[in-house]
Motif scaffolding. Structure first.
Motif, mmCIF file in Angstrom:
data_model
loop_
_atom_site.group_PDB
_atom_site.id
_atom_site.type_symbol
_atom_site.label_atom_id
_atom_site.label_comp_id
_atom_site.label_asym_id
_atom_site.label_seq_id
_atom_site.Cartn_x
_atom_site.Cartn_y
_atom_site.Cartn_z
ATOM 1 N N ARG A 210 0.802 -1.214 0.000
ATOM 2 C CA ARG A 210 0.000 0.000 0.000
ATOM 3 C C ARG A 210 0.842 1.274 0.000
ATOM 4 O O ARG A 210 0.300 2.374 -0.033
ATOM 5 C CB ARG A 210 -0.937 0.008 1.223
ATOM 6 C CG ARG A 210 -2.053 -1.026 1.131
ATOM 7 C CD ARG A 210 -2.831 -1.104 2.431
ATOM 8 N NE ARG A 210 -3.429 0.181 2.764
ATOM 9 C CZ ARG A 210 -4.629 0.590 2.352
ATOM 10 N NH1 ARG A 210 -5.361 -0.203 1.559
ATOM 11 N NH2 ARG A 210 -5.116 1.759 2.709
ATOM 12 N N LEU A 211 2.170 1.126 0.057
ATOM 13 C CA LEU A 211 3.036 2.288 0.055
ATOM 14 C C LEU A 211 3.078 2.943 -1.317
ATOM 15 O O LEU A 211 2.938 2.273 -2.349
ATOM 16 C CB LEU A 211 4.456 1.893 0.475
ATOM 17 C CG LEU A 211 4.638 1.374 1.906
ATOM 18 C CD1 LEU A 211 6.085 0.977 2.127
ATOM 19 C CD2 LEU A 211 4.208 2.417 2.927
ATOM 20 N N SER A 212 3.295 4.233 -1.340
ATOM 21 C CA SER A 212 3.379 4.977 -2.601
ATOM 22 C C SER A 212 4.814 4.956 -3.115
ATOM 23 O O SER A 212 5.479 5.976 -3.223
ATOM 24 C CB SER A 212 2.907 6.418 -2.390
ATOM 25 O OG SER A 212 2.997 7.137 -3.597
ATOM 26 N N ILE A 213 5.289 3.775 -3.437
ATOM 27 C CA ILE A 213 6.633 3.620 -3.974
ATOM 28 C C ILE A 213 6.543 2.825 -5.269
ATOM 29 O O ILE A 213 5.575 2.082 -5.495
ATOM 30 C CB ILE A 213 7.576 2.895 -2.986
ATOM 31 C CG1 ILE A 213 7.029 1.503 -2.647
ATOM 32 C CG2 ILE A 213 7.762 3.721 -1.723
ATOM 33 C CD1 ILE A 213 7.953 0.673 -1.772
ATOM 34 N N ASP A 214 7.533 2.988 -6.107
ATOM 35 C CA ASP A 214 7.560 2.221 -7.346
ATOM 36 C C ASP A 214 7.739 0.742 -7.040
ATOM 37 O O ASP A 214 8.504 0.364 -6.142
ATOM 38 C CB ASP A 214 8.698 2.711 -8.240
ATOM 39 C CG ASP A 214 8.430 4.100 -8.799
ATOM 40 O OD1 ASP A 214 7.301 4.613 -8.599
ATOM 41 O OD2 ASP A 214 9.342 4.678 -9.423
ATOM 42 N N TYR A 215 7.016 -0.078 -7.809
ATOM 43 C CA TYR A 215 7.110 -1.536 -7.678
ATOM 44 C C TYR A 215 6.784 -1.987 -6.252
ATOM 45 O O TYR A 215 7.452 -2.852 -5.685
ATOM 46 C CB TYR A 215 8.502 -2.028 -8.093
ATOM 47 C CG TYR A 215 8.900 -1.586 -9.472
ATOM 48 C CD1 TYR A 215 8.406 -2.218 -10.602
ATOM 49 C CD2 TYR A 215 9.747 -0.498 -9.648
ATOM 50 C CE1 TYR A 215 8.758 -1.808 -11.878
ATOM 51 C CE2 TYR A 215 10.116 -0.064 -10.916
ATOM 52 C CZ TYR A 215 9.616 -0.715 -12.030
ATOM 53 O OH TYR A 215 9.961 -0.298 -13.285
ATOM 54 N N ALA A 216 5.736 -1.394 -5.681
ATOM 55 C CA ALA A 216 5.368 -1.702 -4.298
ATOM 56 C C ALA A 216 5.029 -3.180 -4.132
ATOM 57 O O ALA A 216 5.437 -3.816 -3.155
ATOM 58 C CB ALA A 216 4.178 -0.835 -3.884
ATOM 59 N N TRP A 217 4.267 -3.744 -5.073
ATOM 60 C CA TRP A 217 3.883 -5.146 -4.960
ATOM 61 C C TRP A 217 5.101 -6.061 -5.068
ATOM 62 O O TRP A 217 5.207 -7.051 -4.345
ATOM 63 C CB TRP A 217 2.853 -5.496 -6.038
ATOM 64 C CG TRP A 217 1.450 -5.147 -5.646
ATOM 65 C CD1 TRP A 217 1.042 -4.016 -5.019
ATOM 66 C CD2 TRP A 217 0.277 -5.940 -5.856
ATOM 67 N NE1 TRP A 217 -0.319 -4.035 -4.844
ATOM 68 C CE2 TRP A 217 -0.821 -5.197 -5.337
ATOM 69 C CE3 TRP A 217 0.042 -7.174 -6.442
ATOM 70 C CZ2 TRP A 217 -2.125 -5.675 -5.384
ATOM 71 C CZ3 TRP A 217 -1.265 -7.654 -6.500
ATOM 72 C CH2 TRP A 217 -2.326 -6.909 -5.976
ATOM 73 N N THR A 218 6.015 -5.756 -5.961
ATOM 74 C CA THR A 218 7.217 -6.576 -6.111
ATOM 75 C C THR A 218 8.045 -6.563 -4.836
ATOM 76 O O THR A 218 8.525 -7.610 -4.369
ATOM 77 C CB THR A 218 8.061 -6.075 -7.292
ATOM 78 O OG1 THR A 218 7.258 -6.075 -8.475
ATOM 79 C CG2 THR A 218 9.271 -6.969 -7.500
ATOM 80 N N VAL A 219 8.222 -5.373 -4.271
ATOM 81 C CA VAL A 219 8.973 -5.258 -3.016
ATOM 82 C C VAL A 219 8.268 -6.034 -1.907
ATOM 83 O O VAL A 219 8.902 -6.755 -1.128
ATOM 84 C CB VAL A 219 9.133 -3.779 -2.624
ATOM 85 C CG1 VAL A 219 9.789 -3.655 -1.252
ATOM 86 C CG2 VAL A 219 9.955 -3.039 -3.661
ATOM 87 N N ALA A 220 6.930 -5.915 -1.834
ATOM 88 C CA ALA A 220 6.174 -6.626 -0.799
ATOM 89 C C ALA A 220 6.324 -8.141 -0.943
ATOM 90 O O ALA A 220 6.497 -8.854 0.056
ATOM 91 C CB ALA A 220 4.698 -6.233 -0.884
ATOM 92 N N VAL A 221 6.273 -8.616 -2.163
ATOM 93 C CA VAL A 221 6.401 -10.060 -2.409
ATOM 94 C C VAL A 221 7.786 -10.563 -1.992
ATOM 95 O O VAL A 221 7.908 -11.576 -1.287
ATOM 96 C CB VAL A 221 6.150 -10.374 -3.893
ATOM 97 C CG1 VAL A 221 6.547 -11.812 -4.219
ATOM 98 C CG2 VAL A 221 4.684 -10.142 -4.246
ATOM 99 N N LEU A 222 8.820 -9.860 -2.405
ATOM 100 C CA LEU A 222 10.178 -10.297 -2.090
ATOM 101 C C LEU A 222 10.449 -10.247 -0.587
ATOM 102 O O LEU A 222 11.024 -11.186 -0.021
ATOM 103 C CB LEU A 222 11.189 -9.428 -2.842
ATOM 104 C CG LEU A 222 11.153 -9.530 -4.369
ATOM 105 C CD1 LEU A 222 12.142 -8.560 -4.992
ATOM 106 C CD2 LEU A 222 11.470 -10.956 -4.815
ATOM 107 N N VAL A 223 10.030 -9.168 0.050
ATOM 108 C CA VAL A 223 10.245 -9.043 1.493
ATOM 109 C C VAL A 223 9.455 -10.110 2.248
ATOM 110 O O VAL A 223 9.976 -10.759 3.164
ATOM 111 C CB VAL A 223 9.847 -7.633 1.975
ATOM 112 C CG1 VAL A 223 9.870 -7.563 3.503
ATOM 113 C CG2 VAL A 223 10.799 -6.593 1.398
ATOM 114 N N GLY A 224 8.187 -10.303 1.882
ATOM 115 C CA GLY A 224 7.358 -11.293 2.559
ATOM 116 C C GLY A 224 7.884 -12.703 2.393
ATOM 117 O O GLY A 224 7.937 -13.483 3.361
#
Length: 317
Positions: A210-224
């Motif tokens: 939900r963050l206003s950053i580029d590629y937020a979903w990709t970052v969330a997936v990798l971190v999770g």
């Protein structure tokens, strides 16, 4: 990429036209897997441990809401537990009443997550659902995962202690069976490890995407995905649980693949065309970041009509 986007649009169009058939088919297959796994692991009552019964239950679930599948699965499980031992059935009944109360009170629309979580744990694909729910669910949807985790570990514990729980000897008293039935819940450190990890991963993925950053979903997936692997791997080492590393690695890779597919389907953005807009009214300044979705317009079919050549001479009779 263009070809993939065209395929995505075609699949969306097909689903839009035939969803009335696709959704019941999906629910039928899912119910078939659920009841088959239940019978295969705790099939203690022979009358319902048969293919015709499974097919009938699956057909019922295909035409009724998802919550009906949860209720029918609970009934089937209770019948199997009763066939094993009355004490186990009592513990199972109390557990299911608590879970159903939490489920229908807080997450009555997240039945699909509650059903899929035990299936993922059964096939050693535990990381899949926390990441998926973090991407597509609400913050409170994590409760549906917790319900599924508790059910799976309880049934797995019953399966492992079936010989002691189903014993008819004089040494197997009501108290000992009752304690053995509670043990998979109260003293299962692995279950608590998975509960805490799934809750933490789901919340973190939800917050990052939900963050206003580029590629937020990709970052969330990798971190999770990475966080789940690290916590569970460290937990297995501390608890001295062996033989799970390969399944954990495979589950993490499958989770990554599923999450990236979801991102492509639901959150495929073109960050190269990002626009930032600033405007104001009497009370606020507004800073808006607009990122367009990537899509390919459906190709229009061009139909060319060729007029037939008329004969220069009239036909004679």
């Amino acid at each position: 990429m263009t070809d993939l986007l065209e395929i995505k649009e075609k699949i969306k169009n097909i689903y839009g036209k035939f969803d009335i058939y696709i959704v019941p088919l999906f629910k039928f297959v899912l119910a078939l897997c659920v009841f088959s796994i239940i019978n295969g692991n705790i099939g203690y009552m022979g009358r319902i441990d048969s293919l015709p019964v499974v097919l009938v239950l699956s057909l019922v679930c295909a035409i009724l809401p998802m919550n009906v599948m949860i209720l029918l699965a609970a009934v089937v499980i209770m019948l199997h537990l009763y066939a094993l031992a009355l004490e186990v059935a009592v513990v199972g009944l109390v557990l299911f009443l608590l879970i159903l109360f939490l489920y229908f009170r807080f997450v009555p629309k997240d039945g699909i997550y509650t059903v899929l979580m035990p299936l993922c744990l059964h096939f050693q694909l535990g990381p899949v659902m926390p990441v998926v729910v973090g991407l597509k669910g609400k913050i409170y949807s994590v409760l549906s995962l917790l319900c599924g985790i508790v059910i799976w570990f309880f049934l797995d514990g019953v399966k492992q202690n079936a010989a002691a729980l189903g014993s008819k000897s004089e040494d197997a008293s009501f108290t000992s069976k009752f304690a053995a039935a509670l043990n998979p819940i109260l003293n299962n450190k692995e279950m608590y490890l998975v509960l805490v990890t799934c809750m933490l991963v789901t919340v973190i993925v939800f917050v990052i995407r939900r963050l206003s950053i580029d590629y937020a979903w990709t970052v969330a997936v990798l971190v999770g995905d990475l966080l789940y692997f690290i916590i569970i791997f460290a937990g297995y080492m501390l608890l001295e649980i062996s033989g799970r590393t390969v399944g954990l690695i495979i589950g993490s890779l499958v989770s990554l693949a599923v999450a990236l597919i979801l991102e492509f389907v639901f959150f495929n953005l073109d960050y190269s065309r990002t626009e930032r807009v600033q405007f104001e009214d009497d009370e606020y300044y507004y800073y808006v970041k607009a990122v367009p979705k990537m899509y390919v317009a459906e190709k229009e079919k061009q139909v060319k009509t060729y007029a037939a050549k008329r004969s220069g001479h009239a036909s004679k009779r």
